[in-house]
Design an enzyme around this catalytic site. Structure first.
Site, PDB file in Angstrom:
ATOM      1  CE  LYS A 174      26.440  81.632 180.250  1.00 49.79           C
ATOM      2  NZ  LYS A 174      25.837  81.584 181.603  1.00 49.79           N
TER       3      LYS A 174
ATOM      4  CD  GLU B 250      31.345  92.225 182.945  1.00 47.68           C
ATOM      5  OE1 GLU B 250      31.553  92.711 184.072  1.00 47.68           O
ATOM      6  OE2 GLU B 250      31.314  92.914 181.915  1.00 47.68           O
ATOM      7  CG  ASP B 251      27.040  85.472 181.793  1.00 40.21           C
ATOM      8  OD1 ASP B 251      26.291  86.367 181.349  1.00 40.21           O
ATOM      9  OD2 ASP B 251      26.920  84.269 181.500  1.00 40.21           O
ATOM     10  CD  GLN B 252      26.746  86.333 190.174  1.00 37.96           C
ATOM     11  OE1 GLN B 252      25.596  86.367 189.774  1.00 37.96           O
ATOM     12  NE2 GLN B 252      27.055  85.948 191.392  1.00 37.96           N
ATOM     13  CD  GLU B 253      30.517  82.609 188.640  1.00 37.38           C
ATOM     14  OE1 GLU B 253      31.741  82.428 188.811  1.00 37.38           O
ATOM     15  OE2 GLU B 253      29.737  82.880 189.569  1.00 37.38           O
TER      16      GLU B 253
END
Length: 402
Positions: A337, A214-217
């Site tokens: 994305k 997953e992304d950091q956010e």
């Protein structure tokens, strides 16, 4: 010709070379072969007095095993080259090809000594502790088998990446500032789990296999994301963990020891929520096209490689004139994305809606490993591992754990 003619041999070497049976009974057989009334030699041509005093001279080198927990072990031996050469010479000259080698006898005796002290058993296949006794300087090296942990994690805070960056102070080699782990223990999920797991098992470091990323956010909810961690140089094993372990914004679920690392690749599905914004307003009719996504197949291009990923279900909810949330259950490995913007993923949201779209973020609501693909095989019920031999009072301090 008497067996020892031309050589002065101690009882263990005499019984080892010219007797048969259990290798642990070589000394007794040697006394029988030598006969009553004959004095034992003060020195042996082969071992130079090592074998009769093996436990006293080499036993202390095994005390370092007290720093480890184990149920099975194996002992290997390094001999002085001159000692091994003399043993080979006698066996060759006396045509004793089937006789036990000195190295095998010493390893068997040290294994018997350690087994009696700890209650652990010898395992030549996959021992929990491998020991190399160096008789050249009476030292020993200890190599514990890695511990493999399987579990899931949920993440309730943003700004925390999954994979850790190498420690800036040591470039990943391990130093006091990172707890010898080689990664920043606070800036990533990897660092948080490494700090907890390596501290619990007194391990050197951890390496991870993740089921997706997953992304950091991004947030990770539901039952959590599965992972497997291999702990290198653990001093402990056979531990039972709580159902949940809270480590700030990261919570571990179902942490347990398993037999091995997973067979790759691991097939899984993700339920994900995407926040999507369009360049302009989107009509209800246009948004209705999103219903076509359920049951479709995505083509994902990585260079010249084409990979297909299925969308099992899709639904949406409007959040503004030009924004909406998309809920999907998809095969693992979809670059979300790029799926929104349209780069190398077909079909994609920008093409489907006829306008430029961007992804403001995505959160995982559930990750499910497909049947038969769980990372790591469950280990069986096991007794608590025994520790190495207790060090006598007044002995040397234990080696420092790193």
């Amino acid at each position: 010709m008497r067996p020892e003619r031309g050589y002065v041999l101690c009882d263990p070497c005499l019984g080892r070379l010219f007797g048969s049976g259990n290798i642990l009974h070589c000394e007794k057989r040697g006394r029988i072969i030598r006969g009553k009334g004959r004095d034992r030699p003060s020195e042996c041509h082969i071992c130079k007095g090592l074998c009769p005093s093996l436990e006293e001279s080499c036993g202390p080198s095994l005390w370092g095993a007290a720093a480890y927990e184990f149920e099975t072990f194996v002992v290997g031996v390094r001999l002085k080259s001159s000692m091994a050469e003399r043993d080979d010479e006698v066996r060759s000259r006396c045509r004793l090809a089937g006789a036990a080698a000195l190295r095998a006898y010493v390893a068997a005796m040290l294994s018997s000594y350690l087994g009696a002290m700890t209650g652990a058993s010898v395992d030549h296949g996959a021992p929990e502790l491998s020991i190399t006794a160096d008789l050249r300087d009476n030292t020993a090296e200890f190599h514990p088998r890695p511990v493999v942990l399987s579990g899931r994690y949920t993440k309730s805070v943003r700004g925390l990446s999954q994979k850790g960056a190498p420690c800036g102070g040591c470039a990943g080699e391990g130093c006091t500032s990172c707890g010898m782990l080689g990664v920043d223990t606070g800036g990533s999920v990897e660092g948080v789990i490494s700090g907890h797991a390596c501290g619990t098992y007194s391990a050197r470091r951890a390496s991870f296999t993740w089921v997706g990323g997953e992304d950091q956010e991004s947030l990770v909810g539901g039952r959590g994301r599965p992972f497997v961690a291999q702990l290198v140089q653990p001093h402990r094993r056979g531990l039972v963990h709580p159902a949940t372990v809270r480590l700030g914004g990261v919570v571990l679920h179902g942490l347990r020891e398993v037999r091995s690392m997973p067979q790759l690749p691991v097939r899984f599905r993700s339920k994900v929520r995407l926040a999507v914004s369009a360049k302009g307003e989107i009509s209800d009719d246009t948004l209705g096209r999103l219903a076509d996504l359920g049951g479709s197949t995505l083509a994902v291009y990585e260079g010249r490689r084409r990979v297909e990923r299925a969308i099992h279900s899709a639904s949406h909810s409007r959040t503004g004139p030009g924004s909406f949330e998309l809920h999907m259950e998809v095969d693992g490995g979809v670059p979300f994305k790029r799926f929104v913007s349209g780069e190398t993923v077909f079909p994609n949201l920008s093409d489907l809606l006829g306008t430029v779209c961007s992804c403001g973020g995505f959160d995982f609501e559930e990750i499910t490993v497909e049947r038969g693909g769980h990372p790591g095989a469950r280990g069986g019920t096991r007794r608590r591992p025994r520790k190495g031999p207790a060090r006598p009072a007044g002995g040397r301090d234990r080696p420092r754990k790193t």
